[in-house]
Design a protein around this motif. Sequence first.
Motif, PDB file in Angstrom:
ATOM      1  N   PRO A  26       0.786  -1.234   0.000  1.00  8.99           N
ATOM      2  CA  PRO A  26       0.000   0.000   0.000  1.00  8.99           C
ATOM      3  C   PRO A  26       0.821   1.288   0.000  1.00  8.99           C
ATOM      4  O   PRO A  26       0.396   2.282   0.556  1.00  8.99           O
ATOM      5  CB  PRO A  26      -0.808  -0.137   1.297  1.00  8.99           C
ATOM      6  CG  PRO A  26       0.092  -0.898   2.198  1.00  8.99           C
ATOM      7  CD  PRO A  26       0.839  -1.848   1.305  1.00  8.99           C
ATOM      8  N   PHE A  29      -0.755   4.999  -0.746  1.00 13.72           N
ATOM      9  CA  PHE A  29      -2.150   4.711  -1.065  1.00 13.72           C
ATOM     10  C   PHE A  29      -3.024   5.267   0.051  1.00 13.72           C
ATOM     11  O   PHE A  29      -2.768   5.028   1.226  1.00 13.72           O
ATOM     12  CB  PHE A  29      -2.357   3.207  -1.185  1.00 13.72           C
ATOM     13  CG  PHE A  29      -3.764   2.809  -1.530  1.00 13.72           C
ATOM     14  CD1 PHE A  29      -4.238   2.989  -2.816  1.00 13.72           C
ATOM     15  CD2 PHE A  29      -4.602   2.263  -0.578  1.00 13.72           C
ATOM     16  CE1 PHE A  29      -5.532   2.624  -3.145  1.00 13.72           C
ATOM     17  CE2 PHE A  29      -5.892   1.890  -0.896  1.00 13.72           C
ATOM     18  CZ  PHE A  29      -6.349   2.069  -2.186  1.00 13.72           C
ATOM     19  N   GLY A  69      -3.125  -9.503   0.272  1.00 12.57           N
ATOM     20  CA  GLY A  69      -2.167  -8.399   0.273  1.00 12.57           C
ATOM     21  C   GLY A  69      -0.769  -8.794  -0.162  1.00 12.57           C
ATOM     22  O   GLY A  69       0.072  -7.931  -0.384  1.00 12.57           O
ATOM     23  N   ASN A  80      -1.227  -6.853  -9.042  1.00 13.09           N
ATOM     24  CA  ASN A  80      -1.807  -6.503  -7.750  1.00 13.09           C
ATOM     25  C   ASN A  80      -1.125  -5.267  -7.192  1.00 13.09           C
ATOM     26  O   ASN A  80       0.033  -5.301  -6.814  1.00 13.09           O
ATOM     27  CB  ASN A  80      -1.672  -7.677  -6.775  1.00 13.09           C
ATOM     28  CG  ASN A  80      -2.488  -7.485  -5.520  1.00 13.09           C
ATOM     29  OD1 ASN A  80      -3.130  -6.464  -5.331  1.00 13.09           O
ATOM     30  ND2 ASN A  80      -2.462  -8.497  -4.670  1.00 13.09           N
ATOM     31  N   SER A  81      -1.865  -4.187  -7.182  1.00 15.45           N
ATOM     32  CA  SER A  81      -1.429  -2.931  -6.562  1.00 15.45           C
ATOM     33  C   SER A  81      -2.658  -2.357  -5.877  1.00 15.45           C
ATOM     34  O   SER A  81      -3.787  -2.695  -6.240  1.00 15.45           O
ATOM     35  CB  SER A  81      -0.896  -1.952  -7.607  1.00 15.45           C
ATOM     36  OG  SER A  81      -1.953  -1.419  -8.379  1.00 15.45           O
ATOM     37  N   PRO A  82      -2.477  -1.486  -4.902  1.00 18.45           N
ATOM     38  CA  PRO A  82      -3.649  -0.910  -4.241  1.00 18.45           C
ATOM     39  C   PRO A  82      -4.585  -0.191  -5.214  1.00 18.45           C
ATOM     40  O   PRO A  82      -5.804  -0.333  -5.113  1.00 18.45           O
ATOM     41  CB  PRO A  82      -3.037   0.043  -3.217  1.00 18.45           C
ATOM     42  CG  PRO A  82      -1.711  -0.566  -2.909  1.00 18.45           C
ATOM     43  CD  PRO A  82      -1.230  -1.117  -4.224  1.00 18.45           C
ATOM     44  N   ASP A  83      -4.034   0.570  -6.146  1.00 15.98           N
ATOM     45  CA  ASP A  83      -4.897   1.267  -7.106  1.00 15.98           C
ATOM     46  C   ASP A  83      -5.650   0.280  -7.989  1.00 15.98           C
ATOM     47  O   ASP A  83      -6.847   0.450  -8.244  1.00 15.98           O
ATOM     48  CB  ASP A  83      -4.084   2.239  -7.957  1.00 15.98           C
ATOM     49  CG  ASP A  83      -3.630   3.457  -7.172  1.00 15.98           C
ATOM     50  OD1 ASP A  83      -4.404   3.948  -6.317  1.00 15.98           O
ATOM     51  OD2 ASP A  83      -2.508   3.921  -7.398  1.00 15.98           O
ATOM     52  N   ARG A 112     -11.600   2.113  -2.286  1.00 12.83           N
ATOM     53  CA  ARG A 112     -10.248   2.379  -1.779  1.00 12.83           C
ATOM     54  C   ARG A 112     -10.118   1.947  -0.320  1.00 12.83           C
ATOM     55  O   ARG A 112      -9.089   1.410   0.081  1.00 12.83           O
ATOM     56  CB  ARG A 112      -9.884   3.846  -1.967  1.00 12.83           C
ATOM     57  CG  ARG A 112      -9.737   4.220  -3.448  1.00 12.83           C
ATOM     58  CD  ARG A 112      -9.301   5.644  -3.652  1.00 12.83           C
ATOM     59  NE  ARG A 112      -7.910   5.860  -3.290  1.00 12.83           N
ATOM     60  CZ  ARG A 112      -6.856   5.495  -4.022  1.00 12.83           C
ATOM     61  NH1 ARG A 112      -7.035   4.878  -5.168  1.00 12.83           N
ATOM     62  NH2 ARG A 112      -5.634   5.762  -3.617  1.00 12.83           N
ATOM     63  N   ALA A 115      -9.971  -1.844  -0.307  1.00  9.82           N
ATOM     64  CA  ALA A 115      -8.629  -2.246  -0.752  1.00  9.82           C
ATOM     65  C   ALA A 115      -7.622  -2.077   0.385  1.00  9.82           C
ATOM     66  O   ALA A 115      -6.764  -2.950   0.613  1.00  9.82           O
ATOM     67  CB  ALA A 115      -8.201  -1.460  -1.985  1.00  9.82           C
ATOM     68  N   ALA A 116      -7.695  -0.971   1.111  1.00  8.17           N
ATOM     69  CA  ALA A 116      -6.784  -0.737   2.237  1.00  8.17           C
ATOM     70  C   ALA A 116      -6.927  -1.862   3.268  1.00  8.17           C
ATOM     71  O   ALA A 116      -5.927  -2.367   3.789  1.00  8.17           O
ATOM     72  CB  ALA A 116      -7.045   0.618   2.862  1.00  8.17           C
ATOM     73  N   TYR A 119      -5.314  -5.133   2.029  1.00  8.41           N
ATOM     74  CA  TYR A 119      -3.853  -5.129   2.107  1.00  8.41           C
ATOM     75  C   TYR A 119      -3.332  -5.368   3.511  1.00  8.41           C
ATOM     76  O   TYR A 119      -2.132  -5.543   3.698  1.00  8.41           O
ATOM     77  CB  TYR A 119      -3.269  -3.852   1.493  1.00  8.41           C
ATOM     78  CG  TYR A 119      -3.205  -4.021   0.006  1.00  8.41           C
ATOM     79  CD1 TYR A 119      -2.211  -4.798  -0.565  1.00  8.41           C
ATOM     80  CD2 TYR A 119      -4.183  -3.488  -0.810  1.00  8.41           C
ATOM     81  CE1 TYR A 119      -2.194  -5.021  -1.920  1.00  8.41           C
ATOM     82  CE2 TYR A 119      -4.166  -3.710  -2.160  1.00  8.41           C
ATOM     83  CZ  TYR A 119      -3.177  -4.477  -2.715  1.00  8.41           C
ATOM     84  OH  TYR A 119      -3.162  -4.715  -4.051  1.00  8.41           O
TER      85      TYR A 119
END
Length: 122
Positions: A26, A29, A69, A80-83, A112, A115-116, A119
């Motif tokens: 993250p 992010f 994550g 795989n990325s936070p965005d 978002r 997603a946080a 992760y």
Amino acid sequence: MANPITRLLVTALLATTGAACKAAGPDNFSGDARRGADLVKQYHCGGCHDIPGIAGAEGNVGPPLHRIGTRTYIAGYIQNSPDNMADWIEDPQRALPGNAMPRMGIPQKDARDIAAFLYTLK
């Protein structure tokens, strides 16, 4: 967008060369993981997914989200990325047309935050 066979071949090539084996994270992010955990309950994500730390989230339709994550790919195709994870949650059909996950009407801010939270599952 490349066709599914091209994406699969590129994914396999990157995986075998080690070029895409970086764990997600993250960095830089913005998202509220605590709120995201509450939203996972609110949107009933556990109806389809087995999600650690979420009471009753024992779904068996979608993949289990244990250690999401740390995974390299989302749905086997998307880095795989936070965005990318937030985009996937907001509109999985836009991110990868024809996949099994339906659009749930989750707004960008909520995506978002979810997603946080995801992760934190390492």
